[in-house]
Design an enzyme around this catalytic site. Structure first.
Site, short mmCIF file in Angstrom:
data_model
loop_
_atom_site.label_atom_id
_atom_site.label_comp_id
_atom_site.label_asym_id
_atom_site.label_seq_id
_atom_site.Cartn_x
_atom_site.Cartn_y
_atom_site.Cartn_z
N ARG A 98 1.46 13.65 3.66
CA ARG A 98 1.72 12.55 4.61
C ARG A 98 1.28 12.95 6.01
O ARG A 98 1.31 14.11 6.38
CB ARG A 98 3.21 12.22 4.64
CG ARG A 98 3.74 11.66 3.34
CD ARG A 98 5.22 11.34 3.44
NE ARG A 98 5.48 10.33 4.46
CZ ARG A 98 6.63 10.20 5.10
NH1 ARG A 98 7.63 11.03 4.86
NH2 ARG A 98 6.78 9.26 6.01
N CYS A 133 -2.61 3.57 1.87
CA CYS A 133 -1.86 4.41 2.81
C CYS A 133 -0.43 4.69 2.32
O CYS A 133 -0.27 5.46 1.38
CB CYS A 133 -1.91 3.76 4.19
SG CYS A 133 -1.72 4.97 5.51
N GLU A 170 -7.60 -3.70 4.65
CA GLU A 170 -7.13 -5.01 5.14
C GLU A 170 -7.38 -5.18 6.63
O GLU A 170 -7.28 -6.29 7.15
CB GLU A 170 -5.63 -5.20 4.80
CG GLU A 170 -4.63 -4.37 5.60
CD GLU A 170 -4.51 -2.92 5.15
OE1 GLU A 170 -5.34 -2.46 4.35
OE2 GLU A 170 -3.58 -2.24 5.61
N GLY A 207 2.46 1.05 5.53
CA GLY A 207 3.71 0.85 6.25
C GLY A 207 4.36 2.22 6.33
O GLY A 207 3.71 3.19 6.67
N GLU A 208 5.60 2.30 5.97
CA GLU A 208 6.30 3.58 5.97
C GLU A 208 6.81 3.82 4.56
O GLU A 208 7.69 3.09 4.08
CB GLU A 208 7.44 3.50 7.01
CG GLU A 208 7.90 4.82 7.53
CD GLU A 208 6.77 5.72 8.04
OE1 GLU A 208 5.90 5.26 8.81
OE2 GLU A 208 6.75 6.90 7.65
N SER A 209 6.24 4.82 3.90
CA SER A 209 6.56 5.02 2.48
C SER A 209 8.05 5.29 2.24
O SER A 209 8.60 4.86 1.23
CB SER A 209 5.73 6.16 1.91
OG SER A 209 5.91 7.34 2.67
N ILE A 220 -4.57 5.12 9.83
CA ILE A 220 -3.43 5.04 10.76
C ILE A 220 -2.33 5.96 10.24
O ILE A 220 -1.75 5.71 9.19
CB ILE A 220 -2.89 3.60 10.87
CG1 ILE A 220 -4.00 2.65 11.32
CG2 ILE A 220 -1.71 3.54 11.84
CD1 ILE A 220 -3.62 1.19 11.27
N ARG A 221 -2.07 7.03 10.97
CA ARG A 221 -1.09 8.04 10.53
C ARG A 221 -1.21 8.26 9.03
O ARG A 221 -0.24 8.21 8.27
CB ARG A 221 0.34 7.60 10.91
CG ARG A 221 0.59 7.60 12.43
CD ARG A 221 1.98 7.13 12.80
NE ARG A 221 2.24 5.76 12.33
CZ ARG A 221 2.99 5.44 11.30
NH1 ARG A 221 3.60 6.37 10.61
NH2 ARG A 221 3.14 4.18 10.97
N HIS A 231 -7.07 1.67 5.45
CA HIS A 231 -6.60 0.28 5.45
C HIS A 231 -7.75 -0.73 5.35
O HIS A 231 -8.21 -1.22 6.38
CB HIS A 231 -5.83 0.01 6.75
CG HIS A 231 -4.54 0.72 6.84
ND1 HIS A 231 -3.34 0.15 6.46
CD2 HIS A 231 -4.24 1.97 7.24
CE1 HIS A 231 -2.35 1.01 6.64
NE2 HIS A 231 -2.88 2.12 7.13
N1 GLN Z 1 2.65 7.66 7.70
C1 GLN Z 1 3.05 6.65 6.77
C2 GLN Z 1 3.89 7.24 5.63
O1 GLN Z 1 4.04 8.40 5.52
C3 GLN Z 1 1.84 5.95 6.19
C4 GLN Z 1 1.09 5.24 7.28
C5 GLN Z 1 0.48 3.94 6.92
O2 GLN Z 1 0.74 3.35 5.85
N2 GLN Z 1 -0.32 3.42 7.82
O3 GLN Z 1 4.41 6.50 4.85
#
Ligand code: GLN
Length: 188
Positions: free
Chosen positions: A106, A79, A170, A47-49, A133-134, A168
């Site tokens: 990141r 992630c 999942e 997600g977004e840390s 993913i990112r 990921h």
């Molecule tokens: N870019 C996100 C972060 O810095 C991590 C991306 C992800 O969990 N798919 O938190």
């Protein structure tokens, strides 16, 4: 076997689906009172840390979850979850749980390579598909064991009962990583 899945933000639903495929019971951790339930392992999803870290602190889940992790509760962190466990984050001032001796970067694969799919050999597990993913990667793995690399970058590591993945699992069909994680969780 019961697994708690942190469900504040990110793709926790896909993790629940995978655990169900493995026959493991799971529940969502959304608030402090969810921690009253006994559980044998924890998943920290992608997600977004920054968002997950902020919410964890705001709703007072941060310290009790950190204590469970340092007390040895098995954790599968993917992630953003991996970023939450890292002791150092190269391009962020905020350290979150900091329970793994790894340094992460990141969004490390750059914009063009923000999302991609590959497969690689993972220690203890074998060949696994990897969806990024990112994604972050690990730039230093001092106290943790390297489990997988792709393109010369460390993308999976383990320290005690903590497993951190830059990708990921999942989102792919393979359940080998979950089976391995569940083998570390004991329900006695
Ligand atoms: N870019 C996100 C972060 O810095 C991590 C991306 C992800 O969990 N798919 O938190």
């Amino acid at each position: 076997m019961v697994i708690g899945v942190l469900a504040l933000q990110g793709d926790f639903a896909e993790h629940k689906q995978k655990l169900a495929e493995c026959g493991a019971e799971c529940f969502e951790i959304r608030q402090l009172k969810d921690l009253e339930r006994k559980f044998d392992g924890l998943i920290l999803p992608g997600g977004e840390s920054t968002v997950i870290g902020k919410l964890l602190r705001e709703i007072d889940l941060f310290e009790p979850l950190k204590k469970k992790i340092t007390d040895g509760l098995p954790v599968l962190a993917t992630c953003a979850g991996m970023i939450l466990l890292a002791k150092n984050i190269e391009n962020d001032n905020t350290v979150h749980f900091g329970t793994m001796d790894i340094t992460v970067k990141r969004n490390a694969f750059g914009r063009q390579l923000g999302s991609f799919h590959t497969s690689s050999e993972m220690k203890y597990i074998g060949e696994v598909p990897m969806t990024f993913i990112r994604a972050p990667y690990i730039t230093e793995c001092s106290g943790a064991e390297i489990l997988a690399e792709t393109d010369g970058k460390i993308v999976a590591s383990k320290q005690g009962n903590q497993i951190a993945l830059a990708f990921h699992p999942e989102l792919d069909e393979c359940i080998k990583i979950y089976e391995y994680f569940l083998s570390l969780c004991s329900d006695d």
